[in-house]
Design an enzyme around this catalytic site. Structure first.
Site, PDB file in Angstrom:
ATOM      1  N   LYS A  53      48.263  32.888  36.627  1.00 33.30           N
ATOM      2  CA  LYS A  53      47.543  32.243  37.733  1.00 33.30           C
ATOM      3  C   LYS A  53      47.393  30.744  37.466  1.00 33.30           C
ATOM      4  O   LYS A  53      47.562  29.924  38.371  1.00 33.30           O
ATOM      5  CB  LYS A  53      46.173  32.910  37.933  1.00 33.30           C
ATOM      6  N   GLN A  97      38.228  37.364  36.649  1.00 29.33           N
ATOM      7  CA  GLN A  97      39.244  38.382  36.380  1.00 29.33           C
ATOM      8  C   GLN A  97      38.577  39.733  36.098  1.00 29.33           C
ATOM      9  O   GLN A  97      37.633  39.826  35.312  1.00 29.33           O
ATOM     10  CB  GLN A  97      40.112  37.934  35.187  1.00 29.33           C
ATOM     11  N   ASP A 120      39.516  35.820  46.156  1.00 36.73           N
ATOM     12  CA  ASP A 120      39.975  37.198  45.926  1.00 36.73           C
ATOM     13  C   ASP A 120      39.704  38.069  47.154  1.00 36.73           C
ATOM     14  O   ASP A 120      40.304  39.126  47.305  1.00 36.73           O
ATOM     15  CB  ASP A 120      39.211  37.818  44.749  1.00 36.73           C
TER      16      ASP A 120
HETATM   17  N1  GUN Z   1      42.474  42.189  37.971  1.00 37.58           N
HETATM   18  C1  GUN Z   1      43.662  42.697  38.381  1.00 37.58           C
HETATM   19  N2  GUN Z   1      44.024  42.166  39.559  1.00 37.58           N
HETATM   20  C2  GUN Z   1      43.055  41.298  39.916  1.00 37.58           C
HETATM   21  C3  GUN Z   1      42.866  40.429  41.035  1.00 37.58           C
HETATM   22  O1  GUN Z   1      43.672  40.363  41.975  1.00 37.58           O
HETATM   23  N3  GUN Z   1      41.733  39.685  41.017  1.00 37.58           N
HETATM   24  C4  GUN Z   1      40.830  39.756  40.012  1.00 37.58           C
HETATM   25  N4  GUN Z   1      39.734  38.990  40.101  1.00 37.58           N
HETATM   26  N5  GUN Z   1      40.960  40.551  38.972  1.00 37.58           N
HETATM   27  C5  GUN Z   1      42.079  41.313  38.920  1.00 37.58           C
END
Ligand code: GUN
Length: 284
Positions: A53, A97, A120
């Site tokens: 990311k 996350q 998100d």
């Molecule tokens: N953990 C796995 N996929 C995601 C996601 O798309 N967003 C977040 N915040 N955590 C994750």
């Protein structure tokens, strides 16, 4: 193979390029988009996701701030960090996350993020905006799936779309996005008596369960669009989705591969949401 491959890598690349241009334009006006990424603990998979990311942001001219905290970081401290980031005008998106260490309540954390920065799309307010058709941030994975379906050129109006899986982050928002595009939508789950009876009638199938071979060739209508959200390992340790790709690709009209389908699009849509948040902030 009968089916046409839907190339998530290529689509994500073109989206990242477009986001890069829009980010540069905002930056030139003194509003560089900013994303805060918070990682608590040392889950190896999460460390990899977070690194991706941050790299994606750099490639698109979005400033990212990575904050990492030890596994025993207090929930109150995390909530205080989120409050500070909510108030920071240089930050337009906040991503915590998941999964979080067990002592932290993920719902409390998600709800602490300002809805204006919830890139998100996981909060109840963002979910409500999706439910009611208000503008807001759509969860990145189903949002990316919609973009993948769009590339087929199929008009979803009146089509039967079947979503396998009912998670809050993928299955449910996916169904709502398909509904918003005027599809007739069915949601299958572990309590569904005959998933194949529904998928055999479907023009679009989205598989989002997290289990191999949930969708096999005998369950697919010839020509259907098949979107595979799954990320699993087969017996040889190779990455595979929820769909039996070898079989289903002989029957479907379009299919996403794993890897190279939904995964890169999830990451691209995070950039889209962050950029849109920054554009909205700059317009205020
Ligand atoms: N953990 C796995 N996929 C995601 C996601 O798309 N967003 C977040 N915040 N955590 C994750």
């Amino acid at each position: 193979m009968a089916a046409q491959l839907i190339d998530g890598n290529a689509l994500a690349k073109s989206i990242r390029a477009e986001i890069g241009e829009r980010a540069a334009a905002l930056t030139a006006r003194g509003h560089q988009p900013g994303l805060a990424v918070i990682l608590v603990g040392d889950d190896p998979a999460s460390q990899v996701y977070v690194k991706h990311k941050v790299n994606d942001c750099a490639g698109a001219g979005i400033r990212s701030v990575l904050e990492t905290y030890p596994a025993d970081y207090a929930e109150a401290a995390l909530l205080a960090r989120i409050a500070a980031l909510n108030a920071d005008p240089t930050i337009h998106g906040i991503l915590v996350q998941m999964p979080l260490p067990r002592h932290i309540n993920p719902h409390r954390v998600i709800e602490a993020i300002s809805v204006a920065k919830d890139v998100d799309g996981f909060s109840t307010l963002s979910a409500g905006e999706l439910m009611t058709g208000l503008p807001g941030f759509r969860p990145c994975t189903p949002y990316g799936c919609m973009k993948l379906i769009e590339t087929t050129g199929i008009d979803l109006r009146g089509k039967h779309a079947v979503v396998i899986g009912r998670s809050n982050t993928v299955g449910k928002p996916m169904a709502l996005l398909l509904l918003q595009a005027n599809a007739t939508v069915s949601i299958c789950h572990s309590g569904t008596r005959d998933i194949g009876a529904l998928t055999r009638e479907a023009d679009v199938v989205v598989a989002a369960v997290g289990k191999r071979n949930v969708l096999t060739a005998a369950m697919v209508k010839p020509g259907a669009v098949v979107i595979d959200v799954g990320m699993n390992r087969n017996d040889d340790g190779k990455l595979c989705g929820d769909v039996d790709f070898a079989g289903v690709s002989q029957v479907a009209g379009w299919i996403t591969p794993v890897p190279g389908g939904v995964g890169p699009m999830t990451r691209a849509m995070l950039l889209v949401n962050t950029l849109e948040s920054a554009e909205r902030a700059a317009a205020r």
